[in-house]
Structures are given as C-alpha cells and as structure tokens.
Design a protein around this motif. Structure first.
Motif: not given
Length: 120
Positions: A64, A67, A84-85, A15, A90, A17, A87
């Motif tokens: 992606v 995000r 952003n956001s 969650g 990633d 950044s 996971k």
C-alpha cells in the motif's frame, strides 16, 4: 471504555479513492500510537499502517506504500486513512486499532469496521 468507530468505506472501481475515518473516545487519544488493520474475506487480520501519537513514525504495509496515507487529528480524536489507486486486492473490512497492532492484533480495535470493496 475504549470506543473506536470506523466509517467511510464503500464500493469503488479499481483506481478509485476513499477516505476512512475512525472516531476515538474513552482514552487519551493523543497519547497513543494508532493503526489501521484489515481483514479480507477468508483471510486473517493484516496490519496496514501505523502512526505515532505525535503524527510521526508513519509506516505502511509494502503493497500500500505510495497509495495509502495515514493521518490523525488529535484535536478531534480522529484517525484517517486515505486510500488512492485502489486495487481489487484491497477489498477487505478495515478496522482502526489502538497502538501499533503487531501482526494485525491490537490491544483495542474497532468493533464494526468499515467495508472497502474494489470491483469493476
């Protein structure tokens, strides 16, 4: 000599950044499309996003979309990727590359990359 130097990675919780940067030198940055690619542990290179020389033509890997945001500042010879956001999936070493980097392979790519680790 083309030089691409990535920075901005780190360890973040799901969650969270990060903002990645890529400082380019040794070529006419403003004349080239640029891309971000990534390599997860034990996996091959994966194309993430590309942007045209003028900042248009932006494309993203489906997982992606919504995000990540790619951008560039041609006056500063710098490419960015806002993540952003985030996971856990990633998690990877992220590299910037010159050109569109089809299938994750670029004519020139940053040598060191910047590590993004998403973990709780």
């Amino acid at each position: 000599e083309v030089q691409l130097v990535e920075s901005g990675g780190g360890l973040v919780r799901p969650g969270g950044s990060l903002r990645l940067s890529c400082a380019a030198s040794g070529f006419a940055f403003s004349s080239y499309a640029m891309s971000w690619v990534r390599q997860a542990p034990g996996e091959g290179l994966e194309w993430v996003s590309s942007i045209n020389s003028d900042g248009g033509g932006i494309r993203y890997l489906d997982p992606v979309k919504g995000r990540f945001t790619i951008s560039r500042d041609n006056a500063k010879n710098t490419l960015y990727l806002q993540l952003n956001s985030l996971k856990t999936e990633d998690t990877a070493m992220y590299y910037c590359g010159k050109g569109y980097c089809p299938a994750g392979y670029c004519s020139s790519r940053g040598g060191q990359g910047t590590q993004v680790t998403v973990s709780s």
